[in-house]
Structure formats: structure tokens, C-alpha cells
Design a protein around this motif. Sequence first.
Motif, mmCIF file in Angstrom:
data_model
loop_
_atom_site.group_PDB
_atom_site.id
_atom_site.type_symbol
_atom_site.label_atom_id
_atom_site.label_comp_id
_atom_site.label_asym_id
_atom_site.label_seq_id
_atom_site.Cartn_x
_atom_site.Cartn_y
_atom_site.Cartn_z
ATOM 1 N N SER A 77 0.849 -1.196 0.000
ATOM 2 C CA SER A 77 0.000 0.000 0.000
ATOM 3 C C SER A 77 0.883 1.244 0.000
ATOM 4 N N PHE A 78 0.309 2.354 -0.448
ATOM 5 C CA PHE A 78 0.987 3.653 -0.372
ATOM 6 C C PHE A 78 -0.065 4.739 -0.474
ATOM 7 N N GLU A 79 0.403 5.955 -0.232
ATOM 8 C CA GLU A 79 -0.505 7.110 -0.247
ATOM 9 C C GLU A 79 -0.023 8.095 -1.309
ATOM 10 N N VAL A 80 -0.959 8.662 -2.047
ATOM 11 C CA VAL A 80 -0.606 9.673 -3.046
ATOM 12 C C VAL A 80 -1.180 11.010 -2.592
ATOM 13 N N GLU A 81 -0.307 11.996 -2.472
ATOM 14 C CA GLU A 81 -0.724 13.328 -2.043
ATOM 15 C C GLU A 81 -0.716 14.234 -3.270
ATOM 16 N N LEU A 82 -1.872 14.785 -3.587
ATOM 17 C CA LEU A 82 -1.987 15.667 -4.759
ATOM 18 C C LEU A 82 -2.238 17.090 -4.308
ATOM 19 N N ASN A 83 -1.749 18.010 -5.096
ATOM 20 C CA ASN A 83 -1.881 19.422 -4.776
ATOM 21 C C ASN A 83 -2.018 20.163 -6.103
ATOM 22 N N ASP A 84 -2.991 21.066 -6.186
ATOM 23 C CA ASP A 84 -3.133 21.848 -7.422
ATOM 24 C C ASP A 84 -2.705 23.300 -7.224
ATOM 25 N N GLY A 85 -1.967 23.546 -6.148
ATOM 26 C CA GLY A 85 -1.525 24.909 -5.870
ATOM 27 C C GLY A 85 -2.467 25.615 -4.923
ATOM 28 N N GLU A 86 -3.670 25.061 -4.763
ATOM 29 C CA GLU A 86 -4.656 25.678 -3.869
ATOM 30 C C GLU A 86 -5.189 24.684 -2.849
ATOM 31 N N GLN A 87 -5.428 23.482 -3.302
ATOM 32 C CA GLN A 87 -5.960 22.455 -2.405
ATOM 33 C C GLN A 87 -5.072 21.224 -2.488
ATOM 34 N N LYS A 90 -5.480 13.507 -0.369
ATOM 35 C CA LYS A 90 -4.725 12.257 -0.277
ATOM 36 C C LYS A 90 -5.562 11.078 -0.758
ATOM 37 N N PHE A 91 -4.929 10.218 -1.491
ATOM 38 C CA PHE A 91 -5.564 8.982 -1.950
ATOM 39 C C PHE A 91 -4.770 7.808 -1.375
ATOM 40 N N TYR A 106 -0.851 18.307 -11.766
ATOM 41 C CA TYR A 106 -0.965 18.199 -10.312
ATOM 42 C C TYR A 106 0.385 17.876 -9.694
ATOM 43 N N TRP A 107 0.738 18.637 -8.683
ATOM 44 C CA TRP A 107 1.923 18.326 -7.896
ATOM 45 C C TRP A 107 1.622 17.065 -7.107
ATOM 46 N N ARG A 108 2.523 16.063 -7.169
ATOM 47 C CA ARG A 108 2.232 14.809 -6.482
ATOM 48 C C ARG A 108 3.442 14.275 -5.721
ATOM 49 N N GLY A 109 3.143 13.689 -4.578
ATOM 50 C CA GLY A 109 4.152 12.970 -3.816
ATOM 51 C C GLY A 109 3.558 11.632 -3.418
ATOM 52 N N ILE A 110 4.395 10.625 -3.363
ATOM 53 C CA ILE A 110 3.922 9.288 -2.970
ATOM 54 C C ILE A 110 4.684 8.902 -1.719
#
Length: 156
Positions: A77-87, A90-91, A106-110
Motif C-alpha cells: 500500500s501507499f498514499e498519493v498526495e496531490l496538490n493543485d496549488g490551492e488544495q 490524499k488517496f 498536479y503536484w504529487r508525492g507518494i
Amino acid sequence: MKAVEVKVLLKTLPKPRMLEFPGVTDTRGSLYFVEARNHVPFDIARVYYINDVPNGESRGWHAHKTLQQALVVLSGSFEVELNDGEQSFKFQLMKANQGLYLPPGYWRGINNFASGSVLLALTSAYYDPDDYIRDYDEYLAWRRQGQIGTGSLHAD
Ligand code: T46
């Protein structure tokens, strides 16, 4: 890519969303399948996979200008954190029949990889280092250029 093209691209493509892949489970185990333009909304040009992520390590922390991807958890399992510059949102990916559709922009980190996790990525294009934005301030400026407003990030 010109600002107007960025704006059109980001408005035209679907938003990030969880995907559920069809599969067949019997006494021999489970088999799942993914068809281009059917179960992911693009033609698949490249596949890459990530494993052996050390405890506490994360990946990504960049954005793509044009690349579409579907991230799949083959194991763990893992988590994906998305950011559009405003909001930001997490998935959690934890089932082998689940994927996350990631449009460009989308800015993303896993992060939070469980030990032994394997991430499979299906992508719409060949690897292109020029498609990446790896600096967050640069990303914010790029978003502003495209005049993407609040509400462009959501999770179905
Ligand atoms: C993404 C997240 C989720 C290649 O040579 N070919 C490839 O197809 C890829 C994906 C990477 N590389 C090289 C480029 C770097 O020298 O592999 C090295 C590691 O790539 P990167 O630092 O971009 O890895 P991540 O895990 O931070 O990002 C990757 C994808 O690059 C990116 O598209 O969205 O996974």
C-alpha cells in the motif's frame, strides 16, 4: 506549452479519480486487467514500476505538464498526495484492483509505502525529462499562467 494550451488541456481532461479494474478470482488466485482507453482514459505508451522503497522514503514531489498516468498498487500500500496549488488531497491505494488516474498539472508525492510495496505506473507517453516541473515555486507560477481556479482538484 503556451498558457492558453495549458488551460485548455487541464480543463478538458478528467480530474484525478480512483479507478477500479475488472478481475476474475477463482481457486487459482486473482487476475486483473487494464485496457487502454477503456479502463484508463488514455493510450498506454510506457510502463514503469517502483519497489524496494526504504521505510520512511517518498517519491515524486513534482508535476507533469502533459503526462497522464494511472498508478496501481500491485502489492502492499501507499498514499498519493496531490496538490493543485490551492488544495491538496490524499488517496490511499491498498487493493490490487485499484488505480489512481492522474491527469497532468498536479503536484504529487507518494509516501507511506508499506514494506514490500510495488507501484506500477501506466503512462500516456515515453519518458521526457522536459515534461517535469520539479520546483514547487515554478509549479505555482506555471499554474498561475494557466489561470486554473479553485475547485480544479477533486476526488471521486
Ligand atoms: C511520477 C512518480 C509517481 C527513466 O529513465 N525513465 C522513466 O520512465 C522514469 C519514470 C524515470 N527514469 C529515470 C529518471 C531518474 O533518473 O529514473 C530516475 C528516477 O526517476 P524520478 O526521480 O522521476 O522518480 P520518482 O519516483 O520521483 O517519480 C516517478 C515518475 O518519474 C513520475 O512520472 O509521477 O514516479
